[in-house]
Enzyme design. Sequence first.
Site, short mmCIF file in Angstrom:
data_model
loop_
_atom_site.label_atom_id
_atom_site.label_comp_id
_atom_site.label_asym_id
_atom_site.label_seq_id
_atom_site.Cartn_x
_atom_site.Cartn_y
_atom_site.Cartn_z
N GLY A 64 -37.93 41.62 -43.24
CA GLY A 64 -39.29 41.14 -43.11
C GLY A 64 -39.94 40.78 -44.43
O GLY A 64 -40.37 41.65 -45.18
N GLY A 110 -41.71 36.11 -42.75
CA GLY A 110 -42.11 35.78 -44.11
C GLY A 110 -42.99 36.85 -44.73
O GLY A 110 -43.19 37.93 -44.15
N ILE A 126 -37.79 44.91 -39.37
CA ILE A 126 -38.25 44.59 -38.02
C ILE A 126 -37.85 43.17 -37.63
O ILE A 126 -37.53 42.35 -38.50
CB ILE A 126 -39.77 44.73 -37.90
N CYS A 169 -35.62 40.63 -26.26
CA CYS A 169 -35.38 39.52 -25.35
C CYS A 169 -35.99 39.82 -23.98
O CYS A 169 -36.06 40.97 -23.57
CB CYS A 169 -33.88 39.29 -25.15
N SER A 195 -30.14 37.20 -39.11
CA SER A 195 -29.72 36.32 -38.02
C SER A 195 -30.76 35.26 -37.72
O SER A 195 -31.97 35.52 -37.74
CB SER A 195 -29.47 37.16 -36.76
N THR A 255 -39.34 39.63 -35.68
CA THR A 255 -40.61 38.93 -35.92
C THR A 255 -41.75 39.51 -35.09
O THR A 255 -41.54 40.15 -34.06
CB THR A 255 -40.47 37.43 -35.58
#
Length: 306
Positions: free
Chosen positions: A245, A219, A193, A132, A23, A195
Amino acid sequence: MTAPDLTVDIGGLELLNPVMTASGTFGYAREFDHYIDLNRLGGIIVKGLSLKPSKGNPPPRIVETDCGMLNAIGLENVGIDGFIKDKLPFLATLRPPIITNIYGKTVEEYARLAERIESLDAVNGLEVNISCPNVKQGGVAFGSDPKIAAEVVTAVREKTTKHLMVKLSPNVTDIALMARVVEDAGADALSLINTITGMAVDLSTRRPKLANVTGGLSGPAIKPVALRMVWQVAQVVKIPIVGVGGIMNATDALEYMMVGATAVQVGTANFVNPGSTMAIIDGIHKWLQQEGLDNITQLIGTLVVD
């Protein structure tokens, strides 16, 4: 030689292959229609949705870093009404399962979103982003408090019969504890995971490179952390895990599956090469043939730890 079987089941949702999109890195799929065959994907997870449209954070909000990138997009999206009107008709024409990533500022918002999505036949599942800010809890992220995380998942579970995947935050002390909590609350699968919080500075201007100051690091830089967390969680839950990840190639994807993931999500690689998902699917197929394996599930959780 018979072609290897790449199908996997992530808690009642069958995928043609284990390669999904992460996403926030794949838009609403149509953006990649000219680059890849969307129908070859294992699953499509759309950009995070909220009840109302969001403009996100001011720019600059993406910066390249060593072995990765930082983003502070701020969950910009069209909102649930815009998604249903403008994005879902195209998604409904595609073969892979469609999963909507959702987020809210309160438990009630998560529940209302789930209720809206429950009636959408073209949507096969939800991925609940619990990383969030919770405005009713003084800015604490839902995903860092076991009690609040359980409340969110329970509220969503009560409003939907669709596949329910929960995306875990790595910014916690005990990832295994968070995994067990959301499993008990009704999750069908876990994705991990999200970020890792980071920042970048400009020495010449003495200012942060992101307008938001901090952002989410993704990344190759986070792959070792993510692999470790997937392996840890695989030891304590019974539901499937989707690894996320730093997956840039088939080797990365296969490593995640070896440590316990049933499927994977490709994110940052989409920015580097829009065709990365296709290359990863092909690479997995080729590796299975080379190893003489006829089913991808034969690899899952086979890591040897002395």
